[in-house]
Design an enzyme around this catalytic site. Structure first.
Site, PDB file in Angstrom:
ATOM      1  N   GLU A   1       0.710  -1.173  -0.069  1.00 32.15           N
ATOM      2  CA  GLU A   1       0.007   0.045   0.069  1.00 32.15           C
ATOM      3  C   GLU A   1       1.015   1.297  -0.133  1.00 32.15           C
ATOM      4  O   GLU A   1       0.589   2.301  -0.808  1.00 32.15           O
ATOM      5  CB  GLU A   1      -0.868  -0.101   1.270  1.00 32.15           C
ATOM      6  CG  GLU A   1      -1.993  -1.105   1.211  1.00 32.15           C
ATOM      7  CD  GLU A   1      -2.771  -0.998  -0.169  1.00 32.15           C
ATOM      8  OE1 GLU A   1      -3.288   0.147  -0.320  1.00 32.15           O
ATOM      9  OE2 GLU A   1      -3.071  -2.273  -0.722  1.00 32.15           O
TER      10      GLU A   1
ATOM     11  N   TRP B   1     -21.535  11.850 -19.678  1.00 32.70           N
ATOM     12  CA  TRP B   1     -21.756  11.762 -18.338  1.00 32.70           C
ATOM     13  C   TRP B   1     -23.208  12.471 -18.139  1.00 32.70           C
ATOM     14  O   TRP B   1     -23.641  13.127 -18.922  1.00 32.70           O
ATOM     15  CB  TRP B   1     -20.822  12.841 -17.456  1.00 32.70           C
ATOM     16  CG  TRP B   1     -19.321  12.576 -17.369  1.00 32.70           C
ATOM     17  CD1 TRP B   1     -18.617  13.026 -18.131  1.00 32.70           C
ATOM     18  CD2 TRP B   1     -18.960  11.234 -17.004  1.00 32.70           C
ATOM     19  NE1 TRP B   1     -17.315  12.501 -17.918  1.00 32.70           N
ATOM     20  CE2 TRP B   1     -17.580  11.302 -17.286  1.00 32.70           C
ATOM     21  CE3 TRP B   1     -19.296  10.184 -16.268  1.00 32.70           C
ATOM     22  CZ2 TRP B   1     -16.490  10.355 -16.892  1.00 32.70           C
ATOM     23  CZ3 TRP B   1     -18.420   9.059 -15.882  1.00 32.70           C
ATOM     24  CH2 TRP B   1     -17.046   9.177 -16.114  1.00 32.70           C
TER      25      TRP B   1
ATOM     26  N   ASN C   1     -10.723   2.555   2.814  1.00 26.82           N
ATOM     27  CA  ASN C   1     -10.284   2.820   1.699  1.00 26.82           C
ATOM     28  C   ASN C   1     -11.202   1.786   0.846  1.00 26.82           C
ATOM     29  O   ASN C   1     -11.456   2.274  -0.438  1.00 26.82           O
ATOM     30  CB  ASN C   1      -8.799   2.165   1.616  1.00 26.82           C
ATOM     31  CG  ASN C   1      -8.354   2.354  -0.021  1.00 26.82           C
ATOM     32  OD1 ASN C   1      -8.240   3.451  -0.481  1.00 26.82           O
ATOM     33  ND2 ASN C   1      -7.996   1.276  -0.768  1.00 26.82           N
TER      34      ASN C   1
ATOM     35  N   TRP D   1     -16.201  11.746 -12.690  1.00 25.87           N
ATOM     36  CA  TRP D   1     -15.388  11.502 -11.691  1.00 25.87           C
ATOM     37  C   TRP D   1     -14.916  12.499 -10.915  1.00 25.87           C
ATOM     38  O   TRP D   1     -14.530  12.597  -9.925  1.00 25.87           O
ATOM     39  CB  TRP D   1     -14.338  10.534 -12.102  1.00 25.87           C
ATOM     40  CG  TRP D   1     -13.390  10.977 -13.286  1.00 25.87           C
ATOM     41  CD1 TRP D   1     -13.677  10.552 -14.571  1.00 25.87           C
ATOM     42  CD2 TRP D   1     -12.195  11.581 -13.139  1.00 25.87           C
ATOM     43  NE1 TRP D   1     -12.451  11.418 -15.226  1.00 25.87           N
ATOM     44  CE2 TRP D   1     -11.812  11.841 -14.461  1.00 25.87           C
ATOM     45  CE3 TRP D   1     -11.394  12.104 -11.923  1.00 25.87           C
ATOM     46  CZ2 TRP D   1     -10.652  12.731 -14.692  1.00 25.87           C
ATOM     47  CZ3 TRP D   1     -10.341  12.772 -12.128  1.00 25.87           C
ATOM     48  CH2 TRP D   1      -9.828  13.020 -13.332  1.00 25.87           C
TER      49      TRP D   1
ATOM     50  N   TRP E   1      -9.579   7.898  -7.767  1.00 30.33           N
ATOM     51  CA  TRP E   1     -10.622   8.208  -8.606  1.00 30.33           C
ATOM     52  C   TRP E   1     -10.552   7.588 -10.023  1.00 30.33           C
ATOM     53  O   TRP E   1     -11.433   7.114 -10.573  1.00 30.33           O
ATOM     54  CB  TRP E   1     -11.092   9.761  -8.658  1.00 30.33           C
ATOM     55  CG  TRP E   1     -11.869   9.928  -7.377  1.00 30.33           C
ATOM     56  CD1 TRP E   1     -11.668  10.507  -6.230  1.00 30.33           C
ATOM     57  CD2 TRP E   1     -13.154   9.843  -7.185  1.00 30.33           C
ATOM     58  NE1 TRP E   1     -12.475  10.332  -5.503  1.00 30.33           N
ATOM     59  CE2 TRP E   1     -13.841   9.886  -5.920  1.00 30.33           C
ATOM     60  CE3 TRP E   1     -14.194   9.450  -8.225  1.00 30.33           C
ATOM     61  CZ2 TRP E   1     -15.004   9.971  -5.452  1.00 30.33           C
ATOM     62  CZ3 TRP E   1     -15.719   9.274  -7.631  1.00 30.33           C
ATOM     63  CH2 TRP E   1     -15.919   9.562  -6.346  1.00 30.33           C
TER      64      TRP E   1
END
Length: 543
Positions: free
Chosen positions: A348, A380, A417, A435, A458
């Site tokens: 991580e 979108w 997360n 996004w 993202w």
């Protein structure tokens, strides 16, 4: 991006050495630029001065949260106190507009008659441009600038493909990153501890200019970024105590104590009751179980160090060194294995390096652009975007795991997360909302907002970034809920409307039950939304 040498010739010794602290290196320990500045001050037999520039215009431009600014100020107060014990002033000042910061910095150096400036590198486009301008102005004024790689374990530009390009896929990046952790003969150890700064002579307090710097306090707030609500301020400060000692203890608890379900919410991470495992200290600790428990949201199964890493209150090096202490070997190496808890946690940290390298080597991701340019014309939603976006922000989507995560963010300034991924993909793929709107909201809400990691996450969820989830990979939020919160305790904690719901209904309440409890029905039907997303991703620009 080579800011290591300002090119100043025939440098004269000034009356002080100056260290410029930034938002990502809020610590005195294991801080490379601060350590180098202190060493130079000792060599030149002059005092060390530290300063921090609060820049409200930058905070607006970068969508900084009031929580992050409050956290910054609290940590600056801790740093000011610890440096004062060493007779080192921390001069904290506010400056606008942000475009004038380079000239303002040079004016401070001139006022302090300093010919050397030290700082750690920030890799975002605006910050790099600012520092390049500082170097240009400094060269004209015969001031040497030393900008140091400190944020990453391995600095950007060092982990490259055979074609000398930056990696855009994590797995090969990790394989190339790992060997750098063990330095070759003659190379510096990337995990070496940077010495803490040495003390100035107490006589600095009598200096007509430097002595007054000790009188400059850290402000209680920055206009436009204050936590107005007393209850919220107290709650956030309880969840995220400031200071290097707090960060160090949070790390030690992650490494040495067991997970607690009562710590999953808005509580002090250093509260009493943490237990050290007795049977198998290495395997039964939170880090020991991290491999299998990291995606479980109904206990404190993660380190919760992200705010401290994002603000540099603790170094990533310190985190990795802590994992090495778990090794039984006399010559421990860094564990990056997928088969152990500590190895998965180090991976991580490698993700953090990876996304920072992407920001440094592919600047367009700092500019609101998708890394995958071919997906820039995705259609979108427009008609429902406003209402659906607000419902998502408020945790009123009708999908319990998403709503629990969004309400956790509102309550704590932080979100687990796994739930970040679920909530992000729900916004982008189920609701088909751009996004970038979600990225902005996270930065404005979360205390651990970091451009590289936030943008990377993202764009992964939106399938527009480096190493993205394939566009047809769309999380089923109900399945994800059952995996991440099998007991339903997390949902019940953050969504009180469902506090008395048991069994499978907690993950997807039937309409009649939702209506009875005053909980919203889902904004969209997942199966239909999934097909819409696949269609639009497969044919960018089309409905």
């Amino acid at each position: 991006m080579n800011l290591q040498n300002s090119g100043v010739k025939n440098l004269t010794k000034g009356d002080s050495i100056v260290y410029w602290m930034r938002m990502e290196d809020l610590r005195t320990r294991d801080n490379r630029a601060l350590a180098q500045a202190s060493e130079q001050a000792r060599e030149d037999h002059v005092p060390l001065i530290a300063f921090f520039v609060l820049s409200p215009h930058d905070y607006i431009a970068h969508d900084r949260s009031a929580r992050r600014i409050d956290f910054t100020l609290r940590n600056l107060r801790c740093i000011r106190s610890s440096l004062a014990e060493l007779h080192v002033p921390l001069y904290t000042t506010t400056h606008t507009p942000r475009t004038n910061i380079p000239s303002y910095v040079l004016s401070l150096l001139n006022e302090w008659n300093a010919t050397r400036l030290y700082a750690n590198i920030e890799y975002e486009v605006d910050e790099l441009r600012r520092d390049i301008k500082v170097c240009e102005l400094a060269r004209e004024k015969k001031v040497a600038c030393t900008f140091v790689h400190d944020k990453c374990i391995i600095p950007p530009g060092k982990v490259l493909t055979k074609g000398e390009k930056g990696y855009t896929v994590y797995s090969p990046f990790l394989r190339a990153w790992t060997p750098h952790l063990t330095p070759s003969k003659g190379e510096a150890d990337p995990l070496a501890y940077a010495p803490s700064p040495a003390a100035n002579s107490p006589s600095i307090h009598n200096h007509p200019v430097y002595g007054k710097l000790f009188d400059q306090s850290v402000p209680d707030e920055v206009d436009g970024f204050s936590l107005q609500d007393t209850e919220e301020r107290d709650r956030i400060r309880t969840c995220w105590p400031a200071g290097e000692d707090a960060a160090k203890e949070i790390l030690e608890r992650f490494v040495n104590t067991m997970a607690r379900s009562e710590q999953m919410g808005a509580v002090n991470p250093l509260s009493n009751g943490a237990k050290v495992p007795t049977k198998s200290p290495t395997k039964d600790s939170r880090i020991g179980k991290y491999k299998d428990a990291r995606d479980k949201v109904d206990a404190d199964t993660t380190s919760r160090l992200s705010p401290y890493l994002a603000a540099g209150v603790i170094s990533a090096r310190e985190c990795i060194r802590a994992t090495m202490q778990l090794s039984a070997s006399k010559a421990p190496k860094v564990d990056v294995s997928r088969e152990t808890g500590s190895g998965r946690w180090v991976q991580e940290i490698a993700w953090r390096d990876f996304y920072t390298h992407v920001v440094a080597l592919f600047p367009r991701v700092s500019m609101g652009r998708p890394f995958q340019e071919k997906l820039s014309s995705i259609k979108w939603e427009a008609d429902t975007a406003g209402d659906h976006l607000q419902a998502w922000k408020d945790g009123r989507t009708g999908v319990p795991i998403v709503d629990a995560g969004m309400r956790q963010a509102l309550a704590m300034g932080w979100m687990h997360n796994r739930v970040r991924m679920v909530a992000a993909m729900y916004l982008v793929k189920d609701l088909m909302i751009d996004w970038r709107l979600g990225e902005k909201h996270f930065m404005e809400t979360l205390i651990d907002g970091d451009l590289a990691s936030n943008n990377g996450g993202w764009q992964w969820s939106a399938s527009t970034g480096v190493d993205p989830a394939p566009y047809f990979r769309i999380f089923n939020p109900y399945t994800q809920s059952q995996k991440a919160d099998p007991t339903g305790d997390y949902i019940r904690y953050f969504v009180p409307e469902l506090a008395n719901v048991r069994g499978a209904d907690i993950h997807n309440p039937p309409p009649a039950l939702a209506d009875k409890l005053g909980y919203p029905r889902p904004l969209v039907k997942h199966d239909e939304a999934r097909q819409r997303a696949i269609r639009r991703y497969k044919n960018p620009g089309q409905e």
